[in-house]
Design a protein around this motif. Sequence first.
Motif, PDB file in Angstrom:
ATOM      1  N   LEU A 150     140.956  78.455 -42.457  1.00 34.94           N
ATOM      2  CA  LEU A 150     140.828  77.463 -41.291  1.00 34.94           C
ATOM      3  C   LEU A 150     140.064  76.116 -41.452  1.00 34.94           C
ATOM      4  CD1 LEU A 150     139.854  80.341 -38.468  1.00 34.94           C
ATOM      5  CD2 LEU A 150     142.006  78.748 -38.637  1.00 34.94           C
ATOM      6  N   ARG A 151     139.690  76.163 -42.705  1.00 33.38           N
ATOM      7  CA  ARG A 151     138.957  74.666 -43.054  1.00 33.38           C
ATOM      8  C   ARG A 151     139.438  73.571 -42.661  1.00 33.38           C
ATOM      9  NH1 ARG A 151     137.268  75.915 -48.047  1.00 33.38           N
ATOM     10  NH2 ARG A 151     135.187  76.525 -47.208  1.00 33.38           N
ATOM     11  N   GLY A 152     138.631  72.882 -41.657  1.00 28.24           N
ATOM     12  CA  GLY A 152     139.092  71.650 -41.100  1.00 28.24           C
ATOM     13  C   GLY A 152     139.889  71.903 -39.790  1.00 28.24           C
ATOM     14  N   ALA A 153     140.066  73.115 -39.399  1.00 26.30           N
ATOM     15  CA  ALA A 153     140.884  73.148 -38.428  1.00 26.30           C
ATOM     16  C   ALA A 153     140.262  72.769 -36.732  1.00 26.30           C
ATOM     17  CB  ALA A 153     141.564  74.698 -38.185  1.00 26.30           C
ATOM     18  N   SER A 154     140.842  72.567 -35.806  1.00 22.41           N
ATOM     19  CA  SER A 154     140.183  72.384 -34.458  1.00 22.41           C
ATOM     20  C   SER A 154     140.371  73.673 -33.809  1.00 22.41           C
ATOM     21  CB  SER A 154     141.216  71.397 -33.723  1.00 22.41           C
ATOM     22  OG  SER A 154     140.996  70.158 -33.936  1.00 22.41           O
ATOM     23  N   ARG A 179     136.415  72.074 -36.036  1.00 20.48           N
ATOM     24  CA  ARG A 179     136.108  71.014 -34.735  1.00 20.48           C
ATOM     25  C   ARG A 179     136.279  71.667 -33.417  1.00 20.48           C
ATOM     26  NH1 ARG A 179     139.300  65.733 -37.058  1.00 20.48           N
ATOM     27  NH2 ARG A 179     138.631  65.969 -39.137  1.00 20.48           N
ATOM     28  N   PRO A 180     134.999  72.153 -32.804  1.00 17.25           N
ATOM     29  CA  PRO A 180     135.197  72.464 -31.626  1.00 17.25           C
ATOM     30  C   PRO A 180     135.744  71.856 -30.477  1.00 17.25           C
ATOM     31  CG  PRO A 180     132.907  72.134 -32.014  1.00 17.25           C
ATOM     32  CD  PRO A 180     133.543  71.795 -33.321  1.00 17.25           C
ATOM     33  N   VAL A 181     136.332  72.233 -29.609  1.00 17.78           N
ATOM     34  CA  VAL A 181     136.833  71.612 -28.353  1.00 17.78           C
ATOM     35  C   VAL A 181     136.489  72.667 -27.230  1.00 17.78           C
ATOM     36  CG1 VAL A 181     138.901  70.662 -27.108  1.00 17.78           C
ATOM     37  CG2 VAL A 181     138.861  70.711 -29.780  1.00 17.78           C
ATOM     38  N   GLY A 196     148.752  73.062 -28.168  1.00 14.10           N
ATOM     39  CA  GLY A 196     148.625  72.358 -29.341  1.00 14.10           C
ATOM     40  C   GLY A 196     147.401  71.561 -29.410  1.00 14.10           C
ATOM     41  N   ARG A 197     146.592  71.669 -28.781  1.00 14.52           N
ATOM     42  CA  ARG A 197     145.280  70.653 -28.743  1.00 14.52           C
ATOM     43  C   ARG A 197     144.553  71.352 -29.840  1.00 14.52           C
ATOM     44  NH1 ARG A 197     141.737  68.316 -30.362  1.00 14.52           N
ATOM     45  NH2 ARG A 197     140.170  67.063 -29.481  1.00 14.52           N
ATOM     46  N   CYS A 198     144.705  72.527 -30.118  1.00 14.56           N
ATOM     47  CA  CYS A 198     143.650  73.331 -30.958  1.00 14.56           C
ATOM     48  C   CYS A 198     144.625  74.115 -31.918  1.00 14.56           C
ATOM     49  CB  CYS A 198     142.942  74.159 -30.525  1.00 14.56           C
ATOM     50  SG  CYS A 198     141.653  73.389 -29.367  1.00 14.56           S
ATOM     51  N   ASP A 199     144.192  74.332 -33.374  1.00 11.98           N
ATOM     52  CA  ASP A 199     144.797  75.021 -34.222  1.00 11.98           C
ATOM     53  C   ASP A 199     144.580  76.682 -34.016  1.00 11.98           C
ATOM     54  OD1 ASP A 199     145.835  73.012 -35.873  1.00 11.98           O
ATOM     55  OD2 ASP A 199     143.571  72.684 -36.190  1.00 11.98           O
TER      56      ASP A 199
ATOM     57  N   ASN B 159     148.224  64.544 -30.349  1.00 17.29           N
ATOM     58  CA  ASN B 159     147.635  65.123 -29.205  1.00 17.29           C
ATOM     59  C   ASN B 159     146.261  65.676 -29.680  1.00 17.29           C
ATOM     60  OD1 ASN B 159     148.270  67.355 -30.920  1.00 17.29           O
ATOM     61  ND2 ASN B 159     149.472  68.421 -29.332  1.00 17.29           N
ATOM     62  N   ARG B 160     145.762  65.158 -30.826  1.00 13.62           N
ATOM     63  CA  ARG B 160     144.373  65.469 -31.451  1.00 13.62           C
ATOM     64  C   ARG B 160     143.505  64.090 -30.982  1.00 13.62           C
ATOM     65  NH1 ARG B 160     144.628  70.182 -34.648  1.00 13.62           N
ATOM     66  NH2 ARG B 160     146.207  71.087 -33.529  1.00 13.62           N
ATOM     67  N   PHE B 231     145.128  70.253 -41.039  1.00  7.71           N
ATOM     68  CA  PHE B 231     145.186  70.464 -39.598  1.00  7.71           C
ATOM     69  C   PHE B 231     144.918  69.261 -38.729  1.00  7.71           C
ATOM     70  CE2 PHE B 231     143.405  74.603 -41.194  1.00  7.71           C
ATOM     71  CZ  PHE B 231     144.455  75.382 -40.527  1.00  7.71           C
ATOM     72  N   ASN B 232     143.969  68.329 -39.364  1.00  2.32           N
ATOM     73  CA  ASN B 232     143.678  67.031 -38.584  1.00  2.32           C
ATOM     74  C   ASN B 232     143.476  65.817 -39.432  1.00  2.32           C
ATOM     75  OD1 ASN B 232     142.688  68.048 -35.630  1.00  2.32           O
ATOM     76  ND2 ASN B 232     141.523  69.291 -36.776  1.00  2.32           N
TER      77      ASN B 232
END
Lengths: 347, 374
Positions: A150-154, A179-181, A196-199, B159-160, B231-232
């Motif tokens: 999950l490294r770098g995931a939102s 990255r927290p949302v 899809g805003r977050c992984d 969308n990010r 991911f980003n």
Amino acid sequence: MRRLAPLALLAALLAGGCDVGASHKNHGRLTPHTLEAVRSRGYVRCGASKEAPGFSGPDESGRWRGLDVDTCRAIAVAALGDREKVRFVPLTGQQRITALQTGEIDVLPRTTTWTLRRDAAGINFTIPTYYDYTAFMVRRKVGVRDLAGLRGASACVQSGSMTEVILADVSRKYRLALRPVIFDNVQSTRQAFLSGRCDALITDASALAALRATLPGRADDYVILPADSNVAPLTPAVRHGDDQWFDIVKFSIEAMIDGEQLGIGRDTADRLRASADPNVRRFLGVEPGNGRALGISDDFAYQIVRQIGNYGEVYDDNLGSRSRLNIPRGLNRLQRDGGLMLPIGFY
Amino acid sequence: MRRRRAARGWGWWLPQVALLLALAGLVLVVARTVSDNMERQDMVLSLGFLRSTAEFPIAESFLAYAPGDTIAWAFVVGLGNSIALTLLIIVLSTMAGVPIALARHSGHMLARTLAGGFVDLVRNVPLVVQLLFWYGVILMAFPPARAAAQPLPGLFLTNRGITVTTVGITGTALPMIVTVLGGLTLTLITAWRGHLHKASLCTLGTIVAGSALWIVLDLGLARDVPHFDRFNFTGGLTLTPEFVAVLWGSVIYASAFAAEIVRGGLDGVPRGQWEASRALGLSKRQSLRLVIVPQALRMIVPPMNSQFITILKNSTLALVVGYPDLNFVANTAINHTGQGLEGVAILMLVFFTLASAISLAMNRLNARVQRGGA
């Protein structure tokens, strides 16, 4: 001087606003005798959630269902003898503890994790009704197999919950740079993940299982990964300062757990009143004393098991094999079966 | 004034004193009830929680923050976000409001109708709904991170968020930045005072000094190009969808109100002023700049004061789209510490102070405008 006037007014308003929150239409003082207040009112007020499938929420016909709801009904049976004498107050994660402290509700069975700071901040936790853990849910096609992936995931997370602290902790501990949302309610958090805003979506594993059960597509389109090894005991809480009510809530919960241990269920409760086993006889109130010690009816445990069921039955109805969620019992098995549900003696 | 008040007798004073005492008594009773209730619930009023560690994350901030900082700092970080957001909305919405107002005023039919329709539509839909709408639009319309749209080199829409390449200075740039900022401030001050010749000399000086320092300090430029990282995007600057939604939505909303205020000011200048200035041979543009606007400003500035305060207060709606403003941080802190009263008190105090500061600044500006010295 003119600048100070609004400040004084502000102080007064602040004080006034708080007073409104704390005062009661039914009884002027915040009585330390919750049982008396409940009896004179005629029903128990329970903090609930509208959007926690399996734990609490109204069904299609408007009837409240869930593990937390049944816990609350058990308390109503203990206090008033009738599982219908209960009203549910829907609360958000932010409101729930204040609502309990100010007397808006009598008991908070709403999926609240027992933590030190909450306990110290003026409420008492009773007995865990569900052992949960925090988990990430990720789309299977992303191909994440463990936390390191999950490294770098939102990650979408709801504010005001322990989950956001666990998210921060996991990210710090394993240097995942997540990255927290962060949203202030369940719906926005889920919606952001689904769009899809977050992984990843991080919350209680039970809630993820519930969400996954309602999504279109196959259940295994999504993977659920434990976020840490901590177990979160979801525990009904009461206010400080009323030990009798504290005990009643504890043993209403224990009545369901002990009922399963003793093999007493909805269908067998009546028949077992004739049992020769002293444990069973004490539990069912055939041999009196237990209820009186708590200041309630001697057959409260019998009534709870007969009207609501034992823990195993309640679990299966709401979360297990008889429910849509179908979450394995796991940690929530009885202690003798390898779980954490500990029967405490009805002596 | 003073003499007349002194001459007043008891008949005037008694009710005043009685009212004051009654108010004080009410405040006292309420305060006692609260403290009694709190004592019964074992709640303690204390600001001590501000010193404990904030374990929670904050999604994004202008000031540096990490879980593990104090709760007090988390509040400051939230405040930083609120202030930055409010200032941006105030500046952008006012800038957008003026052309909309002028369009509503113009002889061009299409411009007039479009501007009127925009104002009507935007003013009559609640801001919360608009923010959720824009947030939804961004999440739906922008492609997923893997398939980023790249309308310009170095600019990615997903969308990010909106990710742009940034250019940074390499080397010790502080002396140069301080010099350039100082020069620009000096230029602005002299220009404000009307010494245009001196101001242009200042600008020239700033450019020369800045370039000289650039060479002496051996500074360079480096591009920070964003790249996709599983991911980003990392690198560059990313404006999150939450920030874009709250900024865009609020600017659109506030600009409609600003446009109405400006239009009201223009309408408030009597027609005769237009006719007189045209009769003097001024062009339409000149009449507007020299005759109409100075008079209209007197009617525009006072309502702009409350407009700006409204923008400040509306910034608390940022939380519905997940942008962590002060309100959001305070709610989170309250939930983790259980110090509800204190948290709300801090919120109220901070917003009261900020709104007062806006009022103060606008009253200064108003005094200038009313004197005719704008």
